[in-house]
Design a protein around this motif. Structure first.
Motif, PDB file in Angstrom:
ATOM      1  N   THR A 294      30.035  41.534  50.147  1.00  0.00           N
ATOM      2  CA  THR A 294      28.968  42.486  50.450  1.00  0.00           C
ATOM      3  C   THR A 294      27.634  41.764  50.620  1.00  0.00           C
ATOM      4  N   GLN A 295      26.697  42.450  51.248  1.00  0.00           N
ATOM      5  CA  GLN A 295      25.381  41.864  51.470  1.00  0.00           C
ATOM      6  C   GLN A 295      24.703  41.526  50.146  1.00  0.00           C
ATOM      7  N   ARG A 296      24.926  42.340  49.136  1.00  0.00           N
ATOM      8  CA  ARG A 296      24.313  42.078  47.831  1.00  0.00           C
ATOM      9  C   ARG A 296      24.781  40.737  47.281  1.00  0.00           C
ATOM     10  N   PHE A 297      26.083  40.477  47.407  1.00  0.00           N
ATOM     11  CA  PHE A 297      26.618  39.212  46.902  1.00  0.00           C
ATOM     12  C   PHE A 297      26.162  38.040  47.781  1.00  0.00           C
ATOM     13  N   LYS A 298      26.048  38.280  49.087  1.00  0.00           N
ATOM     14  CA  LYS A 298      25.526  37.225  49.963  1.00  0.00           C
ATOM     15  C   LYS A 298      24.120  36.819  49.538  1.00  0.00           C
ATOM     16  N   ASP A 299      23.305  37.821  49.207  1.00  0.00           N
ATOM     17  CA  ASP A 299      21.928  37.538  48.788  1.00  0.00           C
ATOM     18  C   ASP A 299      21.907  36.737  47.492  1.00  0.00           C
ATOM     19  N   ILE A 300      22.804  37.089  46.580  1.00  0.00           N
ATOM     20  CA  ILE A 300      22.871  36.352  45.311  1.00  0.00           C
ATOM     21  C   ILE A 300      23.272  34.901  45.557  1.00  0.00           C
ATOM     22  N   PHE A 301      24.289  34.701  46.413  1.00  0.00           N
ATOM     23  CA  PHE A 301      24.736  33.335  46.712  1.00  0.00           C
ATOM     24  C   PHE A 301      23.608  32.526  47.341  1.00  0.00           C
ATOM     25  N   LYS A 302      22.861  33.177  48.211  1.00  0.00           N
ATOM     26  CA  LYS A 302      21.762  32.480  48.879  1.00  0.00           C
ATOM     27  C   LYS A 302      20.709  32.039  47.862  1.00  0.00           C
ATOM     28  N   GLN A 303      20.408  32.911  46.920  1.00  0.00           N
ATOM     29  CA  GLN A 303      19.447  32.562  45.880  1.00  0.00           C
ATOM     30  C   GLN A 303      19.970  31.421  45.011  1.00  0.00           C
ATOM     31  N   LEU A 304      21.225  31.468  44.667  1.00  0.00           N
ATOM     32  CA  LEU A 304      21.825  30.387  43.871  1.00  0.00           C
ATOM     33  C   LEU A 304      21.690  29.050  44.591  1.00  0.00           C
ATOM     34  N   GLU A 305      22.021  29.068  45.899  1.00  0.00           N
ATOM     35  CA  GLU A 305      21.992  27.826  46.672  1.00  0.00           C
ATOM     36  C   GLU A 305      20.561  27.308  46.834  1.00  0.00           C
ATOM     37  N   ASN A 306      19.615  28.217  47.044  1.00  0.00           N
ATOM     38  CA  ASN A 306      18.227  27.796  47.237  1.00  0.00           C
ATOM     39  C   ASN A 306      17.622  27.236  45.957  1.00  0.00           C
ATOM     40  N   ARG A 307      17.921  27.876  44.845  1.00  0.00           N
ATOM     41  CA  ARG A 307      17.337  27.428  43.579  1.00  0.00           C
ATOM     42  C   ARG A 307      18.070  26.213  43.005  1.00  0.00           C
ATOM     43  N   SER A 308      19.381  26.159  43.241  1.00  0.00           N
ATOM     44  CA  SER A 308      20.210  25.045  42.754  1.00  0.00           C
ATOM     45  C   SER A 308      19.951  24.747  41.273  1.00  0.00           C
ATOM     46  N   THR A 309      19.838  25.802  40.499  1.00  0.00           N
ATOM     47  CA  THR A 309      19.722  25.639  39.052  1.00  0.00           C
ATOM     48  C   THR A 309      20.982  24.973  38.530  1.00  0.00           C
ATOM     49  N   PRO A 310      20.874  24.061  37.554  1.00  0.00           N
ATOM     50  CA  PRO A 310      22.078  23.413  37.029  1.00  0.00           C
ATOM     51  C   PRO A 310      23.188  24.414  36.711  1.00  0.00           C
ATOM     52  N   ARG A 311      24.384  24.080  37.185  1.00  0.00           N
ATOM     53  CA  ARG A 311      25.609  24.877  37.014  1.00  0.00           C
ATOM     54  C   ARG A 311      25.627  26.112  37.922  1.00  0.00           C
ATOM     55  N   TRP A 312      24.826  26.066  39.013  1.00  0.00           N
ATOM     56  CA  TRP A 312      24.811  27.194  39.946  1.00  0.00           C
ATOM     57  C   TRP A 312      26.166  27.414  40.602  1.00  0.00           C
ATOM     58  N   THR A 313      26.929  26.335  40.813  1.00  0.00           N
ATOM     59  CA  THR A 313      28.246  26.495  41.442  1.00  0.00           C
ATOM     60  C   THR A 313      29.202  27.245  40.524  1.00  0.00           C
ATOM     61  N   GLU A 314      29.057  27.071  39.215  1.00  0.00           N
ATOM     62  CA  GLU A 314      29.926  27.794  38.278  1.00  0.00           C
ATOM     63  C   GLU A 314      29.627  29.285  38.304  1.00  0.00           C
ATOM     64  N   ILE A 315      28.329  29.623  38.354  1.00  0.00           N
ATOM     65  CA  ILE A 315      27.952  31.036  38.441  1.00  0.00           C
ATOM     66  C   ILE A 315      28.510  31.646  39.724  1.00  0.00           C
ATOM     67  N   GLY A 316      28.375  30.899  40.832  1.00  0.00           N
ATOM     68  CA  GLY A 316      28.884  31.390  42.109  1.00  0.00           C
ATOM     69  C   GLY A 316      30.386  31.601  42.091  1.00  0.00           C
ATOM     70  N   CYS A 317      31.124  30.672  41.466  1.00  0.00           N
ATOM     71  CA  CYS A 317      32.586  30.806  41.393  1.00  0.00           C
ATOM     72  C   CYS A 317      32.987  32.013  40.557  1.00  0.00           C
ATOM     73  N   ILE A 318      32.235  32.285  39.494  1.00  0.00           N
ATOM     74  CA  ILE A 318      32.515  33.466  38.671  1.00  0.00           C
ATOM     75  C   ILE A 318      32.319  34.737  39.494  1.00  0.00           C
ATOM     76  N   LEU A 319      31.227  34.805  40.237  1.00  0.00           N
ATOM     77  CA  LEU A 319      30.958  35.986  41.066  1.00  0.00           C
ATOM     78  C   LEU A 319      32.025  36.170  42.144  1.00  0.00           C
ATOM     79  N   ASN A 320      32.552  35.063  42.641  1.00  0.00           N
ATOM     80  CA  ASN A 320      33.589  35.150  43.683  1.00  0.00           C
ATOM     81  C   ASN A 320      34.937  35.596  43.136  1.00  0.00           C
ATOM     82  N   GLN A 321      35.051  35.710  41.819  1.00  0.00           N
ATOM     83  CA  GLN A 321      36.291  36.247  41.254  1.00  0.00           C
ATOM     84  C   GLN A 321      36.368  37.763  41.386  1.00  0.00           C
TER      85      GLN A 321
END
Length: 736
Positions: free
Chosen positions: A634-661
């Motif tokens: 969904t667009q909401r999740f796309k926006d979240i992923f975009k924010q994760l990628e832009n901020r690249s806070t440590p462990r952002w990939t783990e948060i993204g993988c959890i959301l993709n579950q």
């Protein structure tokens, strides 16, 4: 290839590149019973014997029938007509068509026909123009012949064979089936670019030895493919113009002009027909059949045109034509029964005739480019080629990773020890808190293996898939131990990152060549006895597919998630399909456990799931821009992923993988709840005990929950309180 943004009615040669859709557009699973499940062993044996016997009979009968046709009718024209109508697909603003018709004539059938032509003496070759009836009869017989070759190998003894023997036979047949009909090992631009990059270092040497370089050979066939496509496109455009003519007399006049004849010839032509007794449609069909006799004009090589478009000199063009062509009679001594699994025209697709050089399958060169150029180079520098393949694969993998993860840190040739034994890992790349161990295997798949030789298949399985997986498990275990050791250790000096900042390790194996698509599902080998005890498979894919994974998934976090889910599914589900089918399945389901409830199924057929990807990439190669298919998030999740990628806070990939579950279906439902609940919060936020939390409880096999806290700017000072409440609610399920 990169010609224009939009393109209409483009015709191209079709290179040989299950599930039902439910009403809500998500994939559904249909379970099929084995067609012989209701028969006992004796009945099965009789059935198999009957099919095998009939197929062997058809194999001899139809092969002889086709050969007799070639002795009576002009084979060059016959090949041209079949190629023009059966290997051509249309393309327009909506993209290139992807053909999936059952029992259609494919490239492999034309290859067989071409090889058969080359076994005949020039005195035996037919000269009569093939009629539509002859063309259609030949088409049908080629299809049946190919099917008969497959079924003729059925052995009734296998009905009573052991599980191991049956599994090995199935692997052999997978290799033979792939060798017989599968032609694409990547999309065209990938095949061209990989080949150009891999072989260009040998250009100077080959130029001095054989008069043409690898780059020149590749440019020659790329240009020849484009010219052929243009010729076929113009041919169909001409027919389309004729079809729009409403007057019979004018139709004949315009047709005669098209074939270079005068108006006097047209008048004579008309005198042979009573135009009052023939319909407009039948007249057009008759003229089209007459025009078919000139189909070979699309496929004869015009040296001047190819020199100009490919920027090659005459001497180079002649060297290439001589190197990669057969004379008529060139396969007089060849064994025809080998043509299905080891066809000489695969490496020499051009025919030298009295009229000139003829090539109906210029794309065939790219299907077998690795084998063709390897065998040419090996004559002069076998050792150098072997080293180049290994070096290039590692370099290319690193380049692909860097495109999407420019901040990643990669080590090549990592040396490390375990129990006083030194090991070397091809590549390990670090992305955020993820470490990806990549084993790169550049081994060639031998011809005996491609023909189904079990010992060779087993050897390649060990070299390309098993040993790399064992090696990566060994390193993963060592890294896991080091991560748990809080004190400093030897890995601090070996790695470009802090070992304790690694929270997940992914293993991937990448090969240069295709392993009959079985690398996408190593479960196929489980019952063969060829896999070691406690073997831990990892995602294994070709270089071209690895590149597609990294290009197709727009959100980098989904690349990591895809590789993790591929790892999780290894050994749990046996898929029948290739890596791109799995990628297509990911697009629909994110490979979530909730969507993939296949517990009761032995084999899950996903062949065809790659169709949206195929259409996009094939169209792109033809210069036709269509919307890129994307995972159904969904667009909401796309926006979240975009924010994760832009901020690249440590462990952002783990948060993204959890959301993709969270499956696409649940994302939609969750987005609806958030939208509806927002309206409620808008009204009630001033109430101290207002309800502003949404908690998504996971399936039992998932250890994560998702909590959403809704608040307004006016009460944002309560944010921490809301988050704490949401956390308590989310941790309520026992499995979270």
């Amino acid at each position: 290839m990169k010609k224009r943004a939009k393109q209409s009615n483009k015709k191209k040669n079709n290179q040989d590149s299950s599930r039902n859709k439910s009403a809500d557009s998500f994939p559904s699973v249909t379970q099929f019973k084995h067609p012989l499940s209701n028969l006992n062993d004796e009945e099965r044996k009789k059935f198999v014997e009957k099919v095998s016997t009939e197929s062997k009979k058809k194999l001899v009968e139809y092969s002889q029938d086709i050969e007799n046709t070639l002795r009576e009718y002009d084979p060059i024209t016959l090949i041209s007509i079949l190629s023009c109508y059966c290997l051509t697909v249309g393309g327009g603003d909506n993209g290139v068509q992807v053909r999936e018709e059952p029992d259609m004539l494919s490239q492999s059938h034309i290859e067989y026909l071409q090889a058969l032509v080359l076994t005949l003496s020039t005195d035996d070759i037919g000269w009569m123009p093939p009629t539509p009836e002859v063309v259609e009869s030949t088409r049908q017989k080629l299809i049946v012949l190919s099917q008969s070759f497959h079924f003729s190998r059925m052995n009734s003894d296998l009905v009573e064979s052991s599980e191991k023997e049956l599994a090995i036979t199935q692997i052999q047949e997978s290799f033979r089936g792939s060798t017989q009909v599968v032609r694409n090992w990547g999309y065209f631009s990938q095949v061209r670019n990989i080949s150009m990059e891999l072989y260009s270092p040998f250009d100077e040497m080959l130029k001095s030895k054989i008069g043409c370089s690898c780059t020149e050979i590749i440019n020659f066939f790329e240009t020849l493919t484009e010219i052929t496509e243009d010729n076929v496109t113009n041919r169909f455009k001409n027919l389309s113009k004729l079809k729009r003519i409403k007057s019979k007399e004018k139709l004949i006049i315009e047709y005669c002009k098209l074939i270079g004849q005068s108006e006097e010839y047209a008048e004579t032509f008309k005198e042979n027909f009573d135009l009052n007794k023939i319909s407009q449609k039948n007249l057009f069909v008759m003229l089209m059949s007459h025009y078919d006799i000139r189909s070979d004009e699309c496929y004869y090589i015009n040296n001047s045109e190819i020199k100009g478009r490919a920027r090659l000199d005459e001497e180079t063009v002649l060297s290439i034509l001589k190197l990669l062509s057969y004379d008529l009679e060139g396969l007089r001594e060849a064994k025809k029964e080998y043509f299905f699994l080891d066809n000489p025209v695969w490496e020499k697709p051009i025919i030298k005739t009295d009229k000139g050089y003829f090539c109906a399958l210029p794309q065939l060169f790219f299907s077998f480019i690795l084998t063709t150029l390897d065998e040419i180079i090996e004559i002069y520098d076998k050792k150098g080629l072997h080293q180049r393949r290994a070096d290039y694969l590692e370099i290319k993998i690193d380049e692909i990773v860097k495109r999407r993860f420019p901040d990643s840190k990669t080590i090549s040739g990592l040396k490390w020890k375990k129990d006083n034994t030194e090991y070397e890992t091809d590549l390990i790349t670090f992305i955020d808190s993820q470490a990806i161990i990549i084993e790169a295997k550049s081994h060639r798949i031998s011809k005996p293996a491609l023909r189904g030789a079990p010992n060779r298949i087993k050897r390649h399985l060990t070299e390309i898939l098993v040993d790399p997986s064992i090696q990566s498990v060994r390193l993963k275990d060592e890294l896991d131990k080091a991560r748990l050791n809080k004190s400093s250790n030897e890995w601090d000096q070996k790695l470009p990152v802090n070992i304790h900042e690694i929270h997940n390790i992914i293993r991937v194996s990448v090969s240069l060549e295709n392993f009959a698509s079985l690398q996408a599902s190593l479960d196929s080998f489980e019952k063969t006895g060829w896999l070691p005890h406690d073997f831990q498979a990892c995602p294994s894919m070709t270089l071209a597919d690895f590149e597609t994974v990294f290009d197709f998934l727009d959100h980098p976090v989904q690349i990591v998630h895809y590789l993790r889910r591929r790892t999780d599914l290894e050994g749990k589900v046996s898929f029948k399909g290739d890596e791109l089918d799995l990628l297509g399945l990911y697009r629909e389901t994110l490979l979530t456990d909730e969507e993939l409830s296949f517990d009761d199924l032995d084999n899950v057929i996903i062949t065809g799931m790659s169709k949206p990807l195929d259409k996009y990439y094939i169209s792109k190669d033809q210069g036709i821009e269509i919307p890129k298919p994307a995972p159904k998030i969904t667009q909401r999740f796309k926006d979240i992923f975009k924010q994760l990628e832009n901020r690249s806070t440590p462990r952002w990939t783990e948060i993204g993988c959890i959301l993709n579950q969270i499956s696409p279906r649940n994302q939609i439902e969750l987005s609806k709840h958030i939208k509806n609940f927002s309206k409620i919060v808008q009204r009630t936020w001033r109430n101290e005990e207002h309800n502003n939390l949404i908690v998504f409880n996971p399936p039992e096999n998932c250890e994560y929950s998702l909590a959403v806290a809704l608040f307004k700017n006016e009460n944002s000072d309560m944010r921490d309180h809301f988050i704490n409440r949401a956390t308590e609610e989310a941790l309520t399920p026992e499995n979270t």
